[in-house]
Design a protein around this motif. Structure first.
Motif, PDB file in Angstrom:
ATOM      1  N   HIS A 179     -29.530 -73.936 -50.941  1.00  0.00           N
ATOM      2  CA  HIS A 179     -28.625 -74.948 -50.406  1.00  0.00           C
ATOM      3  C   HIS A 179     -27.351 -74.987 -51.244  1.00  0.00           C
ATOM      4  N   SER A 180     -26.257 -74.627 -50.612  1.00  0.00           N
ATOM      5  CA  SER A 180     -24.978 -74.570 -51.304  1.00  0.00           C
ATOM      6  C   SER A 180     -23.874 -74.902 -50.314  1.00  0.00           C
ATOM      7  N   TRP A 181     -22.813 -75.527 -50.793  1.00  0.00           N
ATOM      8  CA  TRP A 181     -21.718 -75.897 -49.906  1.00  0.00           C
ATOM      9  C   TRP A 181     -21.125 -74.646 -49.264  1.00  0.00           C
ATOM     10  N   SER A 182     -21.147 -74.615 -47.941  1.00  0.00           N
ATOM     11  CA  SER A 182     -20.631 -73.463 -47.198  1.00  0.00           C
ATOM     12  C   SER A 182     -20.384 -73.896 -45.760  1.00  0.00           C
ATOM     13  N   ASN A 183     -19.747 -73.041 -44.990  1.00  0.00           N
ATOM     14  CA  ASN A 183     -19.387 -73.373 -43.613  1.00  0.00           C
ATOM     15  C   ASN A 183     -19.943 -72.342 -42.636  1.00  0.00           C
ATOM     16  N   TYR A 202     -22.467 -67.591 -37.646  1.00  0.00           N
ATOM     17  CA  TYR A 202     -21.931 -66.748 -38.719  1.00  0.00           C
ATOM     18  C   TYR A 202     -21.528 -67.623 -39.900  1.00  0.00           C
ATOM     19  N   TRP A 203     -21.591 -67.035 -41.108  1.00  0.00           N
ATOM     20  CA  TRP A 203     -20.886 -67.621 -42.233  1.00  0.00           C
ATOM     21  C   TRP A 203     -19.393 -67.454 -41.940  1.00  0.00           C
ATOM     22  N   ALA A 204     -18.636 -68.536 -42.074  1.00  0.00           N
ATOM     23  CA  ALA A 204     -17.219 -68.514 -41.696  1.00  0.00           C
ATOM     24  C   ALA A 204     -16.343 -68.484 -42.942  1.00  0.00           C
ATOM     25  N   GLY A 205     -15.525 -67.435 -43.074  1.00  0.00           N
ATOM     26  CA  GLY A 205     -14.637 -67.295 -44.219  1.00  0.00           C
ATOM     27  C   GLY A 205     -13.179 -67.205 -43.812  1.00  0.00           C
ATOM     28  N   LEU A 216     -21.936 -67.731 -51.598  1.00  0.00           N
ATOM     29  CA  LEU A 216     -21.761 -68.253 -50.249  1.00  0.00           C
ATOM     30  C   LEU A 216     -20.655 -69.312 -50.228  1.00  0.00           C
ATOM     31  N   THR A 217     -20.594 -70.116 -51.285  1.00  0.00           N
ATOM     32  CA  THR A 217     -19.543 -71.129 -51.392  1.00  0.00           C
ATOM     33  C   THR A 217     -18.185 -70.469 -51.587  1.00  0.00           C
ATOM     34  N   ALA A 218     -18.120 -69.502 -52.470  1.00  0.00           N
ATOM     35  CA  ALA A 218     -16.845 -68.836 -52.745  1.00  0.00           C
ATOM     36  C   ALA A 218     -16.265 -68.184 -51.497  1.00  0.00           C
ATOM     37  N   ALA A 219     -17.128 -67.644 -50.637  1.00  0.00           N
ATOM     38  CA  ALA A 219     -16.666 -66.912 -49.460  1.00  0.00           C
ATOM     39  C   ALA A 219     -16.327 -67.809 -48.282  1.00  0.00           C
ATOM     40  N   THR A 220     -16.974 -68.999 -48.205  1.00  0.00           N
ATOM     41  CA  THR A 220     -16.862 -69.774 -46.957  1.00  0.00           C
ATOM     42  C   THR A 220     -16.438 -71.222 -47.136  1.00  0.00           C
ATOM     43  N   LYS A 221     -16.066 -71.640 -48.343  1.00  0.00           N
ATOM     44  CA  LYS A 221     -15.790 -73.071 -48.530  1.00  0.00           C
ATOM     45  C   LYS A 221     -14.555 -73.541 -47.759  1.00  0.00           C
ATOM     46  N   GLN A 250     -15.446 -58.686 -52.905  1.00  0.00           N
ATOM     47  CA  GLN A 250     -16.555 -59.501 -53.383  1.00  0.00           C
ATOM     48  C   GLN A 250     -16.052 -60.906 -53.658  1.00  0.00           C
ATOM     49  N   TRP A 251     -16.930 -61.906 -53.448  1.00  0.00           N
ATOM     50  CA  TRP A 251     -16.518 -63.289 -53.533  1.00  0.00           C
ATOM     51  C   TRP A 251     -17.232 -64.007 -54.665  1.00  0.00           C
ATOM     52  N   PHE A 252     -16.435 -64.530 -55.620  1.00  0.00           N
ATOM     53  CA  PHE A 252     -16.968 -65.248 -56.767  1.00  0.00           C
ATOM     54  C   PHE A 252     -16.106 -66.477 -57.029  1.00  0.00           C
TER      55      PHE A 252
END
Length: 564
Positions: free
Chosen positions: A493-497, A472-475, A182-187, A526-528
């Protein structure tokens, strides 16, 4: 009426027509909205036709009343007695009789029995000795709430953002490592959907004003509030946790179509004393390549300098952009830069303070940090320290009531929240009174601050119920819907937007975001965080096979909270 018979009613209105729907009513119903046809207008008069109002076995009631007591004209097919009987039946069934007679305004009111929906078309005939400023308003209908995501759609999202990485982070308690997908995709989101929406608004307002200007004969007078030419609606934005201000000034630039608001100028002003060094931006917000594009028609300053450029009588929207920043060093640089560049005159308002669920004072880290540091929040001084001092804290409700100059009737076009773990508290402190005015919202999800004891699911539900928001998760030019698409591993809980749109206030933007989500599902990326993580997915999947977060059983797949 039987056998496809209908009443056709035609009414001439002496000025422009406005359609309004009661809050929450599904005014997009084709039973009446498709029956309104607008025709061309000359000077200040317009005409419209309402036809096929009574369809099949259900009726449609109409009433009108104006100051001069004019009567509705009707063209009837069928017997007079049958028509009267139908009207009496409709009155009994609906128990509604709407009569409006207010200060010279005339109304046509329609109720559809198929939808139990009321639409009011108002045309003002009041004449004033002064010519007030007219606004170019967008009349919209509510975008329908998106459906529950299918299992196939959820599986596609899990392919894009594999839950195994989040399970690993949860089990090892290494949120700081930020390995969750989630962090990789939306930070660092790139909100292309929002920019596209405002670019459409910019083009629409420019086209409308140029059309109005072309109809104005015998004058080259520029558009101003002293004449009767329409101007775009004013813009209102709020950035909580403004930091170095790059996102805030770009939002103001986007909202008022002003090319003079420039990131390069802002960066120079922020470091103009030669001693200040800005903390590095994690997501390169200071990049001039990401500035919102402005149409040439709104580059008024360039037109004035270049005699060869065609002059256009176009007004920009007025704006009010609030930048709330608690760090004293950063606040001073923000305020100085805004004054130096004249951005305060364009609507930029810098406030020294923080925001949370309630108002008051809290200790905040004020020293020992470079200006613009991005990872210091209210939690930093929880245990005290010599670099901490009391800072004014606002609830969002209090801030809007005390600091915002725009009237309560004006929407908050953009609300951005980045407060290092206290984003949910800011939303809770806004209350429904403020949230229902917000058109577009961005906030951070985190493991720090008050988020540790809060659940994202609850906040998403709150925004849906109180403000008709779809989130939405924003990427990077990608969106993954959360509303009605919840999965259990989102509770990690992870850093995401997160980005949300009010489907009642801005249905066009809500539609763009849903279209972006559906387009994102067609992607295979895929997001890593690291390139070697995909090699470990199989091992983690076997190791944590009993985790509810990896279960594909329907009840566990959509489980609200992680049960520890």
């Amino acid at each position: 009426p039987d056998n496809g018979r209908f009443l056709e009613i035609e009414e001439e209105c002496p000025s422009r027509i406005q359609r309004k729907s009661p809050r929450g009513s599904p005014s997009s119903s084709p039973s009446f909205t498709n029956n309104i046809r607008r025709r061309g207008s000359e000077s200040s008069s317009s005409s419209f036709t309402v036809s096929r109002l009574l369809q099949q076995s259900r009726g449609l009631f109409q009433s009108t009343c104006s100051k001069n007591g004019s009567k509705l004209r009707k063209k009837k097919k069928g017997s007079k007695s049958r028509t009267k009987a139908r009207f009496l039946l409709v009155i009994v069934l609906t128990s509604v009789f709407l009569v409006f007679n207010r200060q010279g305004d005339s109304y046509i009111t329609m109720m559809s029995l198929d939808d139990i929906t009321v639409t009011i078309i108002q045309s003002s005939t009041k004449v004033s000795s002064t010519k007030p400023e007219r606004k170019l308003e967008r009349k919209s209908i509510m975008f329908p709430k998106p459906p529950l995501c299918t299992t196939d759609q959820l599986m596609k999202v899990r392919h894009h953002m594999p839950p195994e990485t989040c399970v690993r982070q949860q089990v090892r308690k290494i949120s700081y490592a930020q390995i969750c997908s989630l962090t990789a995709a939306t930070k660092c989101p790139n909100a292309t959907w929002l920019e596209d929406y405002y670019l459409d608004l910019q083009k629409e307002h420019s086209s409308q004003q140029q059309h109005q200007s072309s109809q104005k004969e015998g004058t080259d007078e520029p558009w101003s509030s002293t004449n009767s030419q329409p101007s775009p609606p004013p813009f209102l934005g709020i950035s909580i946790g403004c930091n170095k201000g790059f996102d805030a000034i770009n939002t103001l630039r986007m909202g008022i179509y002003d090319p003079d608001i420039d990131k390069t100028k802002w960066k120079q002003a922020m470091t103009s004393d030669g001693t200040s060094e800005l903390h590095t931006s994690v997501c390169n917000q200071d990049s001039a390549a990401d500035m919102f594009p402005i149409l040439d028609a709104y580059n008024i300053e360039q037109q004035q300098q270049d005699a060869s450029s065609p002059t256009t009588n176009i007004m920009r929207p007025k704006g009010e952009m609030h930048c709330i920043e608690p760090m004293p060093q950063t606040y001073k640089m923000l305020q100085q830069s805004a004054e130096t560049l004249g951005y305060t005159d364009k609507g930029l308002v810098v406030t020294h303070g923080a925001a949370s669920k309630t108002s008051g004072e809290m200790p905040f880290r004020t020293g020992g940090q470079r200006a613009g540091v991005e990872n210091v929040g209210l939690e930093a001084c929880k245990r005290g320290g010599r670099h901490c001092q009391a800072v004014k804290v606002y609830s969002l409700l209090e801030f809007v009531e005390q600091k915002v100059q725009a009237p309560d009737s004006q929407n908050i076009n953009v609300l951005s929240i980045d407060v290092e773990g206290f984003d949910a508290d800011v939303l809770l402190g806004a209350t429904a009174k403020i949230l229902e005015r917000v058109e577009y919202l961005e906030f951070e999800y985190n493991w720090m601050g008050s988020w540790k004891g809060q659940h994202l699911y609850d906040i998403i539900q709150l925004l849906d119920e109180q403000a008709n928001m779809v989130c939405y998760w924003a990427g990077q030019d990608r969106l993954w819907r959360i509303t009605e698409c919840w999965m259990s591993y989102y509770d990690v809980h992870s850093w995401s937007n997160v980005a949300c749109a009010n489907r009642g206030l801005v249905p066009e933007l809500a539609a763009k975001m849903e279209e972006t989500f559906l387009r994102t599902l067609q992607d295979d990326t895929q997001w890593f965080k690291h390139a070697n993580i995909p090699k470990k997915l199989g091992f983690w999947r076997r190791k944590y096979k009993n985790s509810v977060l990896l279960s594909l059983e329907e009840d566990k797949l959509r489980q609200k909270y992680i049960r520890v």
